[in-house]
Scaffold this motif. Structure first.
Motif, short mmCIF file in Angstrom:
data_model
loop_
_atom_site.label_atom_id
_atom_site.label_comp_id
_atom_site.label_asym_id
_atom_site.label_seq_id
_atom_site.Cartn_x
_atom_site.Cartn_y
_atom_site.Cartn_z
N ASN A 5 -25.60 50.54 -33.46
CA ASN A 5 -24.64 50.64 -34.54
C ASN A 5 -23.40 51.37 -34.07
N VAL A 6 -22.33 51.20 -34.79
CA VAL A 6 -21.09 51.87 -34.41
C VAL A 6 -21.27 53.37 -34.38
N LEU A 132 -23.82 44.71 -31.57
CA LEU A 132 -23.76 43.64 -32.56
C LEU A 132 -23.72 44.18 -33.98
N HIS A 133 -22.84 43.63 -34.78
CA HIS A 133 -22.92 43.81 -36.23
C HIS A 133 -24.02 42.87 -36.74
N VAL A 134 -24.64 43.21 -37.83
CA VAL A 134 -25.73 42.40 -38.35
C VAL A 134 -25.27 40.96 -38.60
N ASP A 135 -24.04 40.77 -39.11
CA ASP A 135 -23.55 39.41 -39.36
C ASP A 135 -23.46 38.62 -38.06
N ASP A 136 -23.07 39.28 -36.96
CA ASP A 136 -23.01 38.60 -35.66
C ASP A 136 -24.42 38.25 -35.18
N GLY A 161 -31.35 46.09 -39.29
CA GLY A 161 -30.32 46.06 -38.26
C GLY A 161 -30.39 44.78 -37.46
N PRO A 162 -29.64 44.72 -36.35
CA PRO A 162 -29.59 43.49 -35.54
C PRO A 162 -30.84 43.32 -34.67
N GLN A 420 -16.94 52.01 -29.76
CA GLN A 420 -16.70 51.34 -31.02
C GLN A 420 -15.89 50.07 -30.78
N ALA A 421 -16.11 49.09 -31.61
CA ALA A 421 -15.39 47.83 -31.46
C ALA A 421 -13.89 48.05 -31.61
#
Length: 490
Positions: A5-6, A132-136, A161-162, A420-421
């Protein structure tokens, strides 16, 4: 791997921290292995039975799996781990040097170990995937495993989570085989294999979806340095497990099964529950405290070299990465494991390097290898002053202590860099500065009689283990030193 996570960006590292100069060379490392009588043995996250239950891939995809270079893992899965032995070793792990500190000096897990033990490639690209973000993760599952978006969201939601469950991946594999979707079935099989062996994590049931990225194009999966990936993940797990509050250890943690010299070396050892349970952790601690240089098999792969020869890339010295995690690899501290005489290594330094720089240096590894030096005449040989230096800067013997003791000042964990992204691609991997000389036990100024007793015990143990030739001191000199320490008690 921990959840990417970030928020999980490791310790805060000030931007103005510069490289430490050579004057730190004489400074040592506070603390050492302490008797964790109140700390239970580590729980080992391994899934060998899951691999055996799934079995080998169906014949239709065996070629796809073999082409990735990961098929040796099928026969190197872990059933039973020796918790007492691994817990005793973890007590002696130093994040600052990526090494175990033992009475014989420093030893560590090297690239050569993964090449010889698992037959994994240690040459190739370092994967550059990002957290990874969960949506990704959902989109990756839809694209690469052919599941519906609803099913992917339900699974990642259950795993918070991912991540996906290993059982869920096994079900996907079987369904894709039944439907004849062979490439997708191969991806699911390999994701399950990676989650069970190389990247086993503390969840004990999940695998990170991000590893699917390396399986997107199976014809390109074999170009990655999977031995490096395993090493970085193992160092990361050891860093976490060495903290007194940790209760688990993941990664590839032990070596099992029947063996011949044409198989992966990891298949040589068999661990049975009966044997593992019969040896208690204190017995391992005592054995490690009594370890001497002649007791160590410094060149374990001599007979295996016709199958997997030594690769000089194992002498590469610098940062290694796998995705967002960066770890230092310092073979100059363990040259005896490669058959060379051990010299006193330079002190750990701070480094500031971008991910691209890490990869570029790795791809030009021949420019960043350490000088091997002289070949050992006697196995485990080191220069005359190495052991004196090591005992001056380290505390390798087990001492009484509390399992809940905090880390000494200056001993923050080695940075696990997860940026962080959308921020700059410059990880700052900081090796903690060694504690000051005044923080160590000095012969002239002991803090307490108990510390002096520990100092005398360590000095005698060192002399008994190494003898006059290796320790550089006569018995008379050692007795005089111990007497001076005794008389200095106030």
């Amino acid at each position: 791997m921990a959840p990417a996570n970030v928020e999980d960006i490791g310790p805060n590292i000030p931007d103005d921290t510069g490289a430490q100069a050579a004057e730190d060379e004489d400074e040592g490392f506070l603390g050492g292995p302490s008797d964790p009588s109140e700390r239970p043995k580590l729980k080992l996250s391994s899934h060998g039975r899951k691999v055996h239950s799934l079995g080998r891939p169906v014949p239709t995809i065996e070629g796809l799996v073999a082409g990735t270079g990961l098929s040796p893992l099928i026969t190197c899965s872990v059933d039973t781990g020796d918790r007492g032995l691994l817990s005793s070793f973890v007590e002696r792990w130093h994040r600052e040097t990526s090494c175990f500190h033992l009475p014989v000096g420093e030893v560590t897990i090297t690239l050569d170990d993964f090449l010889s033990l698992l037959h994994l490639s240690v040459v190739g690209d370092l994967h550059a995937f990002q957290p990874l973000h969960v949506d990704d993760a959902v989109q990756m599952l839809v694209d690469l495993l052919m599941v519906s978006a609803e099913a992917a969201r339900a699974e990642t939601g259950q795993c918070c989570g991912p991540y996906v469950r290993l059982q869920w991946v096994r079900d996907i594999y079987e369904r894709r085989c039944q439907a004849g979707h062979w490439t997708v079935a191969a991806r699911a099989y390999l994701l399950h294999l990676l989650g069970c062996i190389l990247f086993a994590n503390k969840s004990a049931s999940n695998v990170h979806v991000v590893y699917l990225e390396a399986l997107r194009d199976l014809s390109q999966t074999g170009r990655y340095a999977w031995g490096v990936a395993a090493l970085v993940h193992m160092y990361d797990q050891l860093n976490d497990a060495s903290i007194s509050s940790s209760r688990q250890l993941g990664g590839y943690i032990t070596l099992l099964q029947d063996y011949d010299e044409d198989s992966s070396r990891a298949c040589r050892w068999i661990a049975m529950k009966k044997i593992v349970k019969s040896i208690r952790t204190p017995a391992y601690m005592e054995c490690l405290d009594r370890l001497r240089i002649p007791d160590v098999c410094w060149i374990p792969y001599r007979e295996h070299r016709p199958v997997r020869d030594f690769h000089m890339i194992s002498c590469y010295s610098d940062l290694l990465r796998w995705g967002p995690v960066a770890m230092y690899y310092w073979p100059e501290r363990v040259m005896r494991q490669f058959g060379y005489i051990q010299t006193i290594p330079a002190p750990p330094i701070d480094s500031r390097m971008s991910y691209d720089d890490i990869h570029n240096r790795w791809m030009h590894y021949s420019d960043h290898m350490i000088l091997a030096g002289e070949v050992c005449v006697v196995s485990g040989q080191c220069v005359n002053d190495y052991m004196d230096w090591f005992f001056r800067i380290s505390h390798p013997f087990m001492t009484p202590g509390q399992a809940s003791d905090p880390l000494p000042d200056g001993h923050a964990p080695q940075a696990r860099v997860i940026p962080q992204a959308s921020k700059t691609d410059i990880p700052h991997v900081l090796e903690p500065r060694a504690p000051s000389t005044s923080a160590r036990l000095a012969v002239e100024e002991p803090r307490h009689a108990v510390e002096v007793c520990h100092g005398i015990a360590e000095r005698l143990e060192r002399h008994l283990s190494l003898g006059v030739v290796m320790s550089g001191s006569s018995t008379h000199e050692v007795i005089e030193e111990c007497l001076r320490m005794t008389r200095s008690v106030t």
